[in-house]
Design a protein around this motif. Sequence first.
Motif, PDB file in Angstrom:
ATOM      1  N   UNK A 231      28.679  42.031  -4.702  1.00 42.97           N
ATOM      2  CA  UNK A 231      30.396  42.735  -4.783  1.00 42.97           C
ATOM      3  C   UNK A 231      31.168  42.148  -3.996  1.00 42.97           C
ATOM      4  N   UNK A 232      30.975  40.896  -3.511  1.00 42.16           N
ATOM      5  CA  UNK A 232      32.079  40.158  -2.688  1.00 42.16           C
ATOM      6  C   UNK A 232      33.447  39.983  -3.602  1.00 42.16           C
ATOM      7  N   UNK A 233      33.477  40.215  -5.084  1.00 44.55           N
ATOM      8  CA  UNK A 233      34.545  39.964  -5.638  1.00 44.55           C
ATOM      9  C   UNK A 233      34.549  38.592  -6.094  1.00 44.55           C
ATOM     10  N   UNK A 234      35.524  38.419  -7.115  1.00 47.90           N
ATOM     11  CA  UNK A 234      35.916  36.973  -7.412  1.00 47.90           C
ATOM     12  C   UNK A 234      36.717  36.191  -6.480  1.00 47.90           C
ATOM     13  N   UNK A 235      37.735  36.985  -5.907  1.00 44.72           N
ATOM     14  CA  UNK A 235      38.679  36.439  -5.171  1.00 44.72           C
ATOM     15  C   UNK A 235      38.170  35.865  -3.775  1.00 44.72           C
ATOM     16  N   UNK A 236      37.103  36.762  -3.231  1.00 43.43           N
ATOM     17  CA  UNK A 236      36.732  36.453  -1.839  1.00 43.43           C
ATOM     18  C   UNK A 236      35.564  35.505  -1.996  1.00 43.43           C
ATOM     19  N   UNK A 237      34.779  35.306  -3.380  1.00 40.48           N
ATOM     20  CA  UNK A 237      33.666  34.483  -3.644  1.00 40.48           C
ATOM     21  C   UNK A 237      34.322  33.141  -3.900  1.00 40.48           C
ATOM     22  N   UNK A 238      35.476  32.982  -4.217  1.00 41.72           N
ATOM     23  CA  UNK A 238      36.215  31.539  -4.694  1.00 41.72           C
ATOM     24  C   UNK A 238      36.707  31.069  -3.365  1.00 41.72           C
ATOM     25  N   UNK A 239      37.204  32.258  -2.503  1.00 38.28           N
ATOM     26  CA  UNK A 239      37.947  31.645  -1.084  1.00 38.28           C
ATOM     27  C   UNK A 239      36.813  31.016  -0.302  1.00 38.28           C
ATOM     28  N   UNK A 240      35.629  31.791  -0.270  1.00 42.23           N
ATOM     29  CA  UNK A 240      34.588  31.063   0.626  1.00 42.23           C
ATOM     30  C   UNK A 240      33.953  29.908   0.191  1.00 42.23           C
ATOM     31  N   UNK A 241      33.595  29.814  -1.275  1.00 41.25           N
ATOM     32  CA  UNK A 241      33.316  28.593  -1.787  1.00 41.25           C
ATOM     33  C   UNK A 241      34.105  27.426  -1.767  1.00 41.25           C
ATOM     34  N   UNK A 242      35.735  27.533  -1.820  1.00 45.28           N
ATOM     35  CA  UNK A 242      36.422  26.391  -1.875  1.00 45.28           C
ATOM     36  C   UNK A 242      36.258  26.020  -0.475  1.00 45.28           C
ATOM     37  N   UNK A 243      36.367  26.766   0.524  1.00 43.92           N
ATOM     38  CA  UNK A 243      36.401  26.513   1.960  1.00 43.92           C
ATOM     39  C   UNK A 243      35.193  25.783   2.462  1.00 43.92           C
ATOM     40  N   UNK A 244      34.052  26.260   1.843  1.00 46.07           N
ATOM     41  CA  UNK A 244      32.764  25.664   2.308  1.00 46.07           C
ATOM     42  C   UNK A 244      32.516  24.074   1.597  1.00 46.07           C
ATOM     43  N   UNK A 245      33.200  24.155   0.540  1.00 49.63           N
ATOM     44  CA  UNK A 245      33.164  22.830   0.035  1.00 49.63           C
ATOM     45  C   UNK A 245      33.963  21.842   0.794  1.00 49.63           C
ATOM     46  N   UNK A 246      34.997  22.174   1.122  1.00 54.38           N
ATOM     47  CA  UNK A 246      36.081  21.291   1.991  1.00 54.38           C
ATOM     48  C   UNK A 246      35.464  21.123   3.355  1.00 54.38           C
ATOM     49  N   UNK A 247      34.555  22.215   3.927  1.00 55.95           N
ATOM     50  CA  UNK A 247      33.859  21.835   5.430  1.00 55.95           C
ATOM     51  C   UNK A 247      32.821  21.085   5.021  1.00 55.95           C
ATOM     52  N   UNK A 248      31.985  20.999   4.048  1.00 53.80           N
ATOM     53  CA  UNK A 248      30.761  20.147   3.861  1.00 53.80           C
ATOM     54  C   UNK A 248      31.345  18.701   3.788  1.00 53.80           C
ATOM     55  N   UNK A 249      32.367  18.723   3.130  1.00 53.34           N
ATOM     56  CA  UNK A 249      32.889  17.228   2.994  1.00 53.34           C
ATOM     57  C   UNK A 249      33.349  16.666   4.240  1.00 53.34           C
ATOM     58  N   UNK A 250      34.364  17.476   5.078  1.00 59.24           N
ATOM     59  CA  UNK A 250      35.014  16.958   6.248  1.00 59.24           C
ATOM     60  C   UNK A 250      34.096  16.957   7.250  1.00 59.24           C
ATOM     61  N   UNK A 251      33.092  17.677   7.298  1.00 58.64           N
ATOM     62  CA  UNK A 251      32.140  17.426   8.455  1.00 58.64           C
ATOM     63  C   UNK A 251      30.552  16.607   7.988  1.00 58.64           C
ATOM     64  N   UNK A 252      30.735  16.280   6.939  1.00 57.60           N
ATOM     65  CA  UNK A 252      29.496  15.469   6.297  1.00 57.60           C
ATOM     66  C   UNK A 252      28.166  16.210   6.591  1.00 57.60           C
ATOM     67  N   UNK A 253      28.257  17.562   6.166  1.00 60.18           N
ATOM     68  CA  UNK A 253      27.053  18.190   6.185  1.00 60.18           C
ATOM     69  C   UNK A 253      26.044  17.697   5.237  1.00 60.18           C
ATOM     70  N   UNK A 254      24.728  17.741   5.805  1.00 60.57           N
ATOM     71  CA  UNK A 254      23.800  16.784   4.788  1.00 60.57           C
ATOM     72  C   UNK A 254      22.296  17.578   4.462  1.00 60.57           C
TER      73      UNK A 254
END
Length: 379
Positions: free
Chosen positions: A125-148
Motif C-alpha cells: 500500500x505504498x501507492x503508485x506515486x510513492x512506488x514510482x518515485x522510489x523506483x525511478x530514483x533507485x534506477x538512477x542511483x544504481x546507474x550513477x553509483x554502478x551498483x552490481x
Amino acid sequence: MFSFFKKKKPEAETPAAVEPAVPAAPQAEAQAEQPGFLRRLFGGGDEAPAAPEEVVAGASTAYEGQLFPETAERPVSEAEARRSWMSRLKAGLAKTSSNLSLLFVGARIDEDLYEELESALLMSDAGMDATQFLLDNLRRKVKEDKLLDAAAVKVALKGLLVDLLRPLEKPLELGRHEPLVMMIAGVNGAGKTTTIGKLAKHMQRHEQSVLLAAGDTFRAAAREQLMVWGQRNNVTVISQQSGDPAAVAFDAVQSGKARGVDVVMVDTAGRLPTQLHLMEELKKIRRVIGKGMEDAPHEILLVIDGNTGQNALAQVKAFDDALQLTGLVITKLDGTAKGGILAAIARTRPVPVYFIGVGEKLEDLQPFSADEFAEALLG
C-alpha cells in the motif's frame, strides 16, 4: 526513552493544590434532571457557555482517578529501551518486510527485480506515486553509483525510503502553551481512546500533568473506557452522559486553565469522513475550544489503523481538509502487510507522524523515526 518531549521550564511559583472534585449531592442530581438545567448557549451555535462552573454543578462530572496508583518500574537504559523497541517494530512489520527483503536474496540487478519490487511496494500500500518515485530514483542511483550486487541495491533503496519518510519525522513539543490543548480524532476502531491513555502516561513520565475530556458523548462505552484510563493514570476526566460534545471540550479547557495543568486532551466521537454532519460537528468542537482558549487547539491529531491501507490515506486527506491536522498517530502496525502506507502519506499528504504503535502495551507506542522504520522494513 521519550526525550522527544520538550519539557516545560520550571515556574517561579508553585501552583496551589487543587481539591478533588466532590460528587454532586442527591438534591443537585435531582435538579440536573429538571428541564433546562443543563441548557447550553451554544446548543445551536458556537457560543461558549456562560457558566463553565457547571462542571462541578452537574453539567459535567470531574472523575479523579485514584484507583490504580503507579507501580514501581525497573530502570531501563536508553540503549536497552531502543533495542527492545526495534525488536518489537521489526516483529510488527515482519509481513511487510518479508515481501520486500526476500526479493534481494540472490537476485540479479535486472528488469525482473524492478518489476518484483514494484509489485511488492504496491502490495504494501505504498501507492503508485510513492512506488514510482522510489523506483525511478533507485534506477538512477544504481546507474550513477554502478551498483552490481543485490545487497548494495537494497541499501540504496533503504536510503531512499529514509529520505522519503524524513518529512514525517517531527517531535511533539510540550510546554509551548499553558495548557497545551490537544484534540484527538479518528474513525471507530482505530484505537483512539487507548492511544489517548497511553499518551497521557508518557506525558506524566515527563513531568506533565494531564486532564482528559470525554468528548464522545454518543457512546457510553467510550466514556467508561476513558475513565478507566484516567483511573489507571490518576488523571482527571471531564465527562458528560449526554449533550453537546463541544460543551465538554469547552469545560475541559476551562478546568485545565483553572487547575494549572500542562496538557488537556479532548477525545472525540469516532466517525467516517463521509459522515458530513459529524465532520461539521468536529469543526464546531474545534471552534468552541478556540473560544475557551485563544489559538487552541494547539495540536489536532488523527489516529489511524495501520491495517486500513489506502483507506488510511483517504482519512488523512478528509480530516486534514476539515481540521488542518498537525500530526498523526498510526496504530496496529503489528501483523499488517500494509506498512508501506507511510510512504503514500509522505508522498501525497505529508502530515507529521508523531507516534506509531505495534501492540497493546504502553511501550508499544513510540515516536516515529524514519531511520528505524526503514531499518525494520529493509534492515
